[in-house]
Design a protein around this motif. Structure first.
Motif, PDB file in Angstrom:
ATOM      1  N   THR A   1       4.988  18.941   0.324  1.00 13.78           N
ATOM      2  CA  THR A   1       3.864  18.079  -0.047  1.00 13.78           C
ATOM      3  C   THR A   1       2.737  18.910  -0.632  1.00 13.78           C
ATOM      4  OG1 THR A   1       4.044  17.637   2.266  1.00 13.78           O
ATOM      5  CG2 THR A   1       3.158  15.897   0.874  1.00 13.78           C
ATOM      6  N   HIS A   2       1.923  18.265  -1.401  1.00  8.75           N
ATOM      7  CA  HIS A   2       0.827  18.989  -2.061  1.00  8.75           C
ATOM      8  C   HIS A   2      -0.461  18.235  -1.826  1.00  8.75           C
ATOM      9  CE1 HIS A   2       3.524  21.736  -4.070  1.00  8.75           C
ATOM     10  NE2 HIS A   2       4.308  20.689  -4.204  1.00  8.75           N
ATOM     11  N   ASP A   3      -1.558  19.004  -1.866  1.00  8.82           N
ATOM     12  CA  ASP A   3      -2.857  18.402  -1.625  1.00  8.82           C
ATOM     13  C   ASP A   3      -3.228  17.441  -2.735  1.00  8.82           C
ATOM     14  OD1 ASP A   3      -4.092  21.519  -0.369  1.00  8.82           O
ATOM     15  OD2 ASP A   3      -3.153  19.854   0.653  1.00  8.82           O
ATOM     16  N   LEU A   4      -3.780  16.359  -2.330  1.00  4.45           N
ATOM     17  CA  LEU A   4      -4.346  15.454  -3.299  1.00  4.45           C
ATOM     18  C   LEU A   4      -5.852  15.367  -3.036  1.00  4.45           C
ATOM     19  CD1 LEU A   4      -1.778  12.594  -3.292  1.00  4.45           C
ATOM     20  CD2 LEU A   4      -2.142  14.258  -5.028  1.00  4.45           C
ATOM     21  N   ALA A   5      -6.421  15.392  -3.862  1.00  6.06           N
ATOM     22  CA  ALA A   5      -7.822  15.275  -3.582  1.00  6.06           C
ATOM     23  C   ALA A   5      -8.283  13.849  -3.912  1.00  6.06           C
ATOM     24  CB  ALA A   5      -8.601  16.381  -4.336  1.00  6.06           C
ATOM     25  N   SER A  51       2.911  12.432  -4.003  1.00  6.78           N
ATOM     26  CA  SER A  51       2.992  13.740  -4.649  1.00  6.78           C
ATOM     27  C   SER A  51       4.383  14.305  -4.402  1.00  6.78           C
ATOM     28  CB  SER A  51       1.932  14.681  -4.072  1.00  6.78           C
ATOM     29  OG  SER A  51       2.029  15.959  -4.670  1.00  6.78           O
ATOM     30  N   PHE A  52       5.002  14.863  -5.465  1.00  3.95           N
ATOM     31  CA  PHE A  52       6.396  15.289  -5.359  1.00  3.95           C
ATOM     32  C   PHE A  52       6.624  16.521  -6.222  1.00  3.95           C
ATOM     33  CE2 PHE A  52      10.954  14.943  -6.512  1.00  3.95           C
ATOM     34  CZ  PHE A  52      11.516  14.835  -5.241  1.00  3.95           C
ATOM     35  N   ASN A  53       7.193  17.580  -5.613  1.00  7.26           N
ATOM     36  CA  ASN A  53       7.589  18.750  -6.391  1.00  7.26           C
ATOM     37  C   ASN A  53       8.901  18.414  -7.087  1.00  7.26           C
ATOM     38  OD1 ASN A  53       8.751  21.235  -7.240  1.00  7.26           O
ATOM     39  ND2 ASN A  53       7.417  22.333  -5.826  1.00  7.26           N
ATOM     40  N   ALA A  54       8.852  18.250  -8.408  1.00  5.40           N
ATOM     41  CA  ALA A  54       9.985  17.710  -9.162  1.00  5.40           C
ATOM     42  C   ALA A  54      11.096  18.724  -9.417  1.00  5.40           C
ATOM     43  CB  ALA A  54       9.493  17.161 -10.500  1.00  5.40           C
ATOM     44  N   LEU A  55      10.853  20.012  -9.095  1.00  2.17           N
ATOM     45  CA  LEU A  55      11.888  21.037  -9.281  1.00  2.17           C
ATOM     46  C   LEU A  55      12.551  20.933 -10.655  1.00  2.17           C
ATOM     47  CD1 LEU A  55      13.523  20.992  -5.728  1.00  2.17           C
ATOM     48  CD2 LEU A  55      12.028  22.745  -6.693  1.00  2.17           C
ATOM     49  N   LYS A  56      11.707  20.974 -11.670  1.00  2.00           N
ATOM     50  CA  LYS A  56      12.100  20.945 -13.092  1.00  2.00           C
ATOM     51  C   LYS A  56      12.402  19.534 -13.604  1.00  2.00           C
ATOM     52  CE  LYS A  56      11.855  25.289 -12.299  1.00  2.00           C
ATOM     53  NZ  LYS A  56      10.518  25.911 -12.388  1.00  2.00           N
ATOM     54  N   LEU A  57      12.257  18.513 -12.780  1.00  3.22           N
ATOM     55  CA  LEU A  57      12.472  17.119 -13.196  1.00  3.22           C
ATOM     56  C   LEU A  57      13.787  16.972 -13.974  1.00  3.22           C
ATOM     57  CD1 LEU A  57      11.467  14.231 -13.188  1.00  3.22           C
ATOM     58  CD2 LEU A  57       9.912  14.791 -15.046  1.00  3.22           C
ATOM     59  N   ARG A  58      14.889  17.308 -13.299  1.00  3.84           N
ATOM     60  CA  ARG A  58      16.207  17.332 -13.950  1.00  3.84           C
ATOM     61  C   ARG A  58      16.805  15.920 -14.016  1.00  3.84           C
ATOM     62  NH1 ARG A  58      19.035  21.752 -10.408  1.00  3.84           N
ATOM     63  NH2 ARG A  58      17.614  20.875  -8.866  1.00  3.84           N
ATOM     64  N   ASP A  79       1.106   3.423  -6.415  1.00  8.25           N
ATOM     65  CA  ASP A  79       0.134   3.168  -7.486  1.00  8.25           C
ATOM     66  C   ASP A  79      -0.062   4.391  -8.366  1.00  8.25           C
ATOM     67  OD1 ASP A  79      -1.007   0.392  -6.756  1.00  8.25           O
ATOM     68  OD2 ASP A  79      -1.157   1.490  -4.869  1.00  8.25           O
ATOM     69  N   VAL A  80       0.079   5.570  -7.767  1.00 10.31           N
ATOM     70  CA  VAL A  80      -0.076   6.833  -8.499  1.00 10.31           C
ATOM     71  C   VAL A  80       1.012   7.783  -8.004  1.00 10.31           C
ATOM     72  CG1 VAL A  80      -1.590   8.778  -9.062  1.00 10.31           C
ATOM     73  CG2 VAL A  80      -2.585   6.516  -8.604  1.00 10.31           C
ATOM     74  N   VAL A  81       1.688   8.439  -8.950  1.00  9.45           N
ATOM     75  CA  VAL A  81       2.678   9.466  -8.606  1.00  9.45           C
ATOM     76  C   VAL A  81       2.303  10.730  -9.360  1.00  9.45           C
ATOM     77  CG1 VAL A  81       5.105  10.143  -8.712  1.00  9.45           C
ATOM     78  CG2 VAL A  81       4.500   7.750  -8.252  1.00  9.45           C
ATOM     79  N   SER A 174      -3.566  17.076  -8.542  1.00 11.07           N
ATOM     80  CA  SER A 174      -2.228  17.583  -8.262  1.00 11.07           C
ATOM     81  C   SER A 174      -2.279  19.099  -8.245  1.00 11.07           C
ATOM     82  CB  SER A 174      -1.242  17.105  -9.341  1.00 11.07           C
ATOM     83  OG  SER A 174       0.028  17.687  -9.155  1.00 11.07           O
ATOM     84  N   VAL A 175      -1.837  19.695  -7.138  1.00 10.31           N
ATOM     85  CA  VAL A 175      -1.835  21.149  -7.020  1.00 10.31           C
ATOM     86  C   VAL A 175      -0.446  21.643  -6.637  1.00 10.31           C
ATOM     87  CG1 VAL A 175      -4.257  21.192  -6.311  1.00 10.31           C
ATOM     88  CG2 VAL A 175      -2.476  21.226  -4.572  1.00 10.31           C
ATOM     89  N   HIS A 176      -0.160  22.862  -7.034  1.00 14.70           N
ATOM     90  CA  HIS A 176       1.053  23.566  -6.613  1.00 14.70           C
ATOM     91  C   HIS A 176       0.577  24.886  -6.055  1.00 14.70           C
ATOM     92  CE1 HIS A 176       5.255  25.339  -7.815  1.00 14.70           C
ATOM     93  NE2 HIS A 176       5.051  25.324  -6.521  1.00 14.70           N
ATOM     94  N   LEU A 177       0.470  24.961  -4.734  1.00 21.51           N
ATOM     95  CA  LEU A 177      -0.168  26.111  -4.112  1.00 21.51           C
ATOM     96  C   LEU A 177       0.629  27.393  -4.327  1.00 21.51           C
ATOM     97  CD1 LEU A 177      -1.386  24.658  -0.713  1.00 21.51           C
ATOM     98  CD2 LEU A 177      -2.724  25.062  -2.781  1.00 21.51           C
ATOM     99  N   PRO A 178      -0.066  28.499  -4.600  1.00 16.05           N
ATOM    100  CA  PRO A 178       0.590  29.805  -4.709  1.00 16.05           C
ATOM    101  C   PRO A 178       1.148  30.229  -3.347  1.00 16.05           C
ATOM    102  CG  PRO A 178      -1.622  29.837  -5.640  1.00 16.05           C
ATOM    103  CD  PRO A 178      -1.494  28.571  -4.866  1.00 16.05           C
ATOM    104  N   PRO A 179       1.954  31.308  -3.322  1.00 13.15           N
ATOM    105  CA  PRO A 179       2.468  31.815  -2.044  1.00 13.15           C
ATOM    106  C   PRO A 179       1.335  32.212  -1.106  1.00 13.15           C
ATOM    107  CG  PRO A 179       3.601  32.827  -3.910  1.00 13.15           C
ATOM    108  CD  PRO A 179       2.440  32.060  -4.479  1.00 13.15           C
ATOM    109  N   ARG A 180       1.645  32.261   0.185  1.00 15.32           N
ATOM    110  CA  ARG A 180       0.626  32.577   1.187  1.00 15.32           C
ATOM    111  C   ARG A 180       0.006  33.950   0.969  1.00 15.32           C
ATOM    112  NH1 ARG A 180       0.376  28.888   5.106  1.00 15.32           N
ATOM    113  NH2 ARG A 180       2.131  27.456   5.357  1.00 15.32           N
ATOM    114  N   GLY A 181       0.710  34.842   0.298  1.00 20.75           N
ATOM    115  CA  GLY A 181       0.159  36.162   0.027  1.00 20.75           C
ATOM    116  C   GLY A 181      -1.003  36.141  -0.946  1.00 20.75           C
ATOM    117  N   ARG A 182      -1.177  35.034  -1.672  1.00 20.85           N
ATOM    118  CA  ARG A 182      -2.290  34.913  -2.631  1.00 20.85           C
ATOM    119  C   ARG A 182      -3.288  33.911  -2.057  1.00 20.85           C
ATOM    120  NH1 ARG A 182       0.251  34.515  -8.550  1.00 20.85           N
ATOM    121  NH2 ARG A 182      -1.865  35.174  -9.036  1.00 20.85           N
ATOM    122  N   GLN A 183      -3.918  34.333  -0.966  1.00 19.86           N
ATOM    123  CA  GLN A 183      -4.744  33.420  -0.186  1.00 19.86           C
ATOM    124  C   GLN A 183      -5.947  32.896  -0.964  1.00 19.86           C
ATOM    125  OE1 GLN A 183      -3.683  32.367   2.707  1.00 19.86           O
ATOM    126  NE2 GLN A 183      -5.386  30.948   2.959  1.00 19.86           N
TER     127      GLN A 183
END
Length: 201
Positions: A1-5, A51-58, A79-81, A174-183
């Motif tokens: 899941t991703h943050d929605l603001a 919110s959905f990570n489409a993994l390249k929307l194949r 209502d919103v995707v 819509s956000v796609h958070l970086p890895p935890r190492g990039r805080q």
């Protein structure tokens, strides 16, 4: 899941998620909720955001046709995707195909918008699909937030036009958070004030 603001009417709050149901004799908890939030209306209205990570929307992959058809039917109840990880080079055709499936499933009009491409690696976009009568009034791709460069640059939308937004506007991010190492980047992608400034609200 991703943050929605969110440009509200003067002195109006800036976002709404769900309106409460009107009752002739409100309970103590309902009275307290109405005191804390002037946005609560006496109507049974709500907006559903997915919110959905489409993994390249194949969506054109033969092995995934049935899966994407089922997803489109489920998305069509919202209502919103918002989607992440859509390849920039083929994003339009993939999003158009998904939008067509959602319109067929819901019998209603959907519109789509996309962010500007960004990395790292092969450029990707965020996509947003919005069901009428909601309208997209502004969009912004947030390549930088508070001086920090954003991988998978977030997409921000200013939405209006739904009965649930009678007294305010809604900003969805819509956000796609970086890895935890990039805080720092992870934290910056959660900065709502910068999102609102980017939309000139």
């Amino acid at each position: 899941t991703h943050d929605l603001a969110a440009a509200p009417a003067p002195d109006a709050p800036k976002a709404v998620e769900k309106n409460a149901t009107s009752k002739s004799m409100p309970t103590k908890s309902e009275s307290k909720l109405k005191t804390l939030s002037p946005l609560i209306e006496t109507a049974d209205l709500e907006l559903k955001i997915v919110s959905f990570n489409a993994l390249k929307l194949r969506i054109f992959d033969e092995a995934l046709v049935a899966d994407w058809a089922a997803l489109a039917a489920e998305f069509a109840t919202a209502d919103v995707v918002v989607l992440q990880e859509v390849p920039a080079g083929s994003a339009q055709s993939r999003v158009d195909a998904l939008c067509a499936q959602m319109e067929a499933a819901s019998g209603e009009l959907w519109i789509s918008v996309m962010s500007e491409p960004s990395g790292p690696g092969n450029p990707e976009v965020h996509a947003a699909l919005v069901r009428a009568p909601l309208q997209v009034h502004k969009i912004a791709t947030l390549h930088r937030i508070d001086g920090a460069s954003m991988d998978h640059a977030p997409l921000a939308l200013l939405l209006r036009g739904h009965d649930a937004l009678a007294t305010c506007d809604l900003v969805v991010v819509s956000v796609h958070l970086p890895p935890r190492g990039r805080q720092r980047q992870r934290e910056e992608q959660r900065r709502v004030p910068d999102v609102i400034r980017a939309l000139n609200i």
